[in-house]
Design a protein around this motif. Structure first.
Motif, PDB file in Angstrom:
ATOM      1  N   ASP A  99       0.803  -1.214   0.000  1.00 22.41           N
ATOM      2  CA  ASP A  99       0.000   0.000   0.000  1.00 22.41           C
ATOM      3  C   ASP A  99       0.843   1.274   0.000  1.00 22.41           C
ATOM      4  O   ASP A  99       0.312   2.372   0.197  1.00 22.41           O
ATOM      5  CB  ASP A  99      -0.957   0.013   1.189  1.00 22.41           C
ATOM      6  N   THR A 101       3.256   2.032   2.124  1.00 19.63           N
ATOM      7  CA  THR A 101       3.802   2.382   3.446  1.00 19.63           C
ATOM      8  C   THR A 101       4.620   1.210   3.984  1.00 19.63           C
ATOM      9  O   THR A 101       5.768   1.042   3.612  1.00 19.63           O
ATOM     10  CB  THR A 101       2.672   2.770   4.415  1.00 19.63           C
ATOM     11  N   THR A 102       4.023   0.420   4.859  1.00 17.76           N
ATOM     12  CA  THR A 102       4.728  -0.717   5.443  1.00 17.76           C
ATOM     13  C   THR A 102       4.699  -1.912   4.500  1.00 17.76           C
ATOM     14  O   THR A 102       3.623  -2.374   4.119  1.00 17.76           O
ATOM     15  CB  THR A 102       4.093  -1.114   6.783  1.00 17.76           C
ATOM     16  N   GLN A 143      -6.279   2.694   2.696  1.00 19.12           N
ATOM     17  CA  GLN A 143      -5.392   1.588   2.337  1.00 19.12           C
ATOM     18  C   GLN A 143      -5.814   0.968   1.016  1.00 19.12           C
ATOM     19  O   GLN A 143      -4.968   0.677   0.157  1.00 19.12           O
ATOM     20  CB  GLN A 143      -5.403   0.529   3.435  1.00 19.12           C
ATOM     21  N   SER A 146      -4.847   3.229  -1.830  1.00 24.26           N
ATOM     22  CA  SER A 146      -3.408   3.173  -2.091  1.00 24.26           C
ATOM     23  C   SER A 146      -3.008   1.868  -2.774  1.00 24.26           C
ATOM     24  O   SER A 146      -2.189   1.850  -3.696  1.00 24.26           O
ATOM     25  CB  SER A 146      -2.632   3.334  -0.784  1.00 24.26           C
TER      26      SER A 146
END
Length: 231
Positions: A99, A101-102, A143, A146
């Motif tokens: 997504d 980010t992580t 999320q 993304s």
């Protein structure tokens, strides 16, 4: 033969000669476990979901061109938001995708395919959470937006006129093929397979341990804007 063929009763399939892997510089990807010849079938997959920009009905056709932000992708997001609350399989597959980010954990290729992992669900019933032993945290709207921005593919009808193709576009998401990284000199292609399914095949011989790649888009401006990819 070194490569098995996908069973006709199973819509999704992956060769045992490929696997997911993690690279500290590029993140997750797919590589060859064995030497693979050219024109070799690697994956057959149906999309998790797809929407068209001028029709609320579902379709399952696409090509290797990725979708930019448009109405089709907005419809796809709305559809997934509606389904994901009651479809644990869709929720799990979506949670496996990056997504922005992580980075998600490394997942076995077989766990990314639609037809795998639902053996405990009664036939003809939807994959509700009750039929799964593990439950992933619910994804937020941000999320999902993304994930679709990074991973969704788009298509237009190649037989349609330019004006028709602008009026009707499709946006779809699927999990296994999204694991392939981009290359300006890819060793794999996405091609039609059977009905709504699409396949990934090698376009040249691949060595053991070599990463398997596809082309996200031919336009360098799109690659730079959407994925931050520069030659």
């Amino acid at each position: 033969a070194m490569m098995a063929s996908p069973p006709m009763i199973c819509p999704d399939w992956a060769s045992t000669s490929i696997e997911t892997f993690y690279d500290s510089a590029k993140g997750r990807g797919i590589r060859a476990r064995d030497p693979v010849p050219s024109d070799c079938l690697l994956i057959v997959e149906t999309p998790l979901s797809v929407q068209t920009s001028d029709d609320e009905g579902f379709s399952f056709t696409y090509d290797q061109n990725r979708t930019m932000h448009d109405k089709a992708q907005a419809l796809l997001q709305a559809s997934i938001m509606n389904r994901i609350q009651r479809d644990q399989l869709l929720s799990e597959r979506m949670s496996y995708l990056y997504d922005g980010t992580t980075p998600p954990p490394l997942v076995k290729l077989q766990d990314l395919l639609n037809s795998v992992g639902v053996a405990n669900a009664p036939l003809l019933l939807p994959p509700r959470p009750d039929f799964f032993s593990s439950k992933c945290p619910p994804l937020t709207a941000n999320q999902i937006r993304s994930i679709l921005s990074i991973n969704s593919f788009g298509s237009v009808d190649p037989t349609a006129s330019h004006q028709q193709s602008l009026a009707k576009k499709e946006s779809l998401i699927y999990s296994a093929v999204s694991m392939f990284n981009h290359s300006f000199e890819p060793n794999c292609l996405i091609v039609p397979y059977s009905g709504s399914s699409r396949a990934v095949v090698t376009c040249r011989a691949v060595e053991e341990g070599e990463e398997l790649t596809i082309s996200y888009h031919k336009d360098p401006n799109v690659l730079k804007e959407k994925w931050g990819i520069k030659r």
